[in-house]
Design a protein around this motif. Sequence first.
Motif, short mmCIF file in Angstrom:
data_model
loop_
_atom_site.label_atom_id
_atom_site.label_comp_id
_atom_site.label_asym_id
_atom_site.label_seq_id
_atom_site.Cartn_x
_atom_site.Cartn_y
_atom_site.Cartn_z
N ALA A 1 0.65 -1.13 0.07
CA ALA A 1 0.13 0.02 0.24
C ALA A 1 1.00 1.29 0.13
O ALA A 1 0.37 2.31 -0.09
N LEU A 2 2.19 1.27 0.12
CA LEU A 2 3.01 2.34 0.21
C LEU A 2 3.04 3.20 -0.96
O LEU A 2 2.72 4.51 -0.91
N PRO A 3 3.16 2.60 -2.13
CA PRO A 3 3.14 3.19 -3.43
C PRO A 3 1.87 3.96 -3.62
O PRO A 3 1.74 4.96 -4.15
N VAL A 4 0.60 3.30 -3.50
CA VAL A 4 -0.57 3.90 -3.46
C VAL A 4 -0.82 5.20 -2.81
O VAL A 4 -1.46 6.02 -3.25
N ALA B 1 -1.37 10.79 -2.00
CA ALA B 1 -0.96 11.98 -1.00
C ALA B 1 -0.56 12.96 -2.17
O ALA B 1 -0.74 14.27 -2.04
N LEU B 2 0.50 12.53 -3.12
CA LEU B 2 0.84 13.61 -4.02
C LEU B 2 -0.03 14.13 -4.95
O LEU B 2 0.05 15.28 -5.48
N SER B 3 -1.18 13.28 -5.20
CA SER B 3 -1.97 13.78 -6.34
C SER B 3 -3.38 14.53 -5.64
O SER B 3 -4.41 14.99 -6.41
N PHE B 4 -3.36 14.65 -4.21
CA PHE B 4 -4.49 15.26 -3.58
C PHE B 4 -4.56 16.70 -4.02
O PHE B 4 -5.70 16.91 -4.30
N PRO B 5 -3.76 17.42 -4.01
CA PRO B 5 -3.90 19.10 -4.71
C PRO B 5 -4.61 18.91 -5.96
O PRO B 5 -5.54 19.88 -6.47
N THR B 6 -4.20 18.19 -6.86
CA THR B 6 -4.48 17.98 -8.47
C THR B 6 -6.19 17.54 -8.29
O THR B 6 -7.19 18.32 -8.81
#
Length: 105
Positions: free
Chosen positions: A37-40, A45-50
């Motif tokens: 689950a770490l990569p997911v 988390a990184l795509s949350f702003p988009t």
Amino acid sequence: MRPDRPPSRRTVRPDLHASRHRSAALPSLGVAVAFAALPVATVAALSFPTAAAVALAALCGAVAGAALHRRHPNAVDRTLRPRTTAAPPVRPDPSAAGGSPPCPR
């Protein structure tokens, strides 16, 4: 020089170059799930702003669309309605046919 010989049976010394036991090499199910689950979780988390920006833009578009529809209910129908009138006929150019243009009288 003395030949190599196995250690005494009375002393127990760990073999520093031996591999771990097979059953000890596999992580527990919880650790395996966490590693999977770490990569997911990182991508999420990184795509949350988009994703938040897209959701906010969709919400603003829906509000603006509702306001426009309330003020101009037929705007979408008039914009997307197929044209039923034919285009005006194109008059042939006399100079393109090789003839001379008509003389004004």
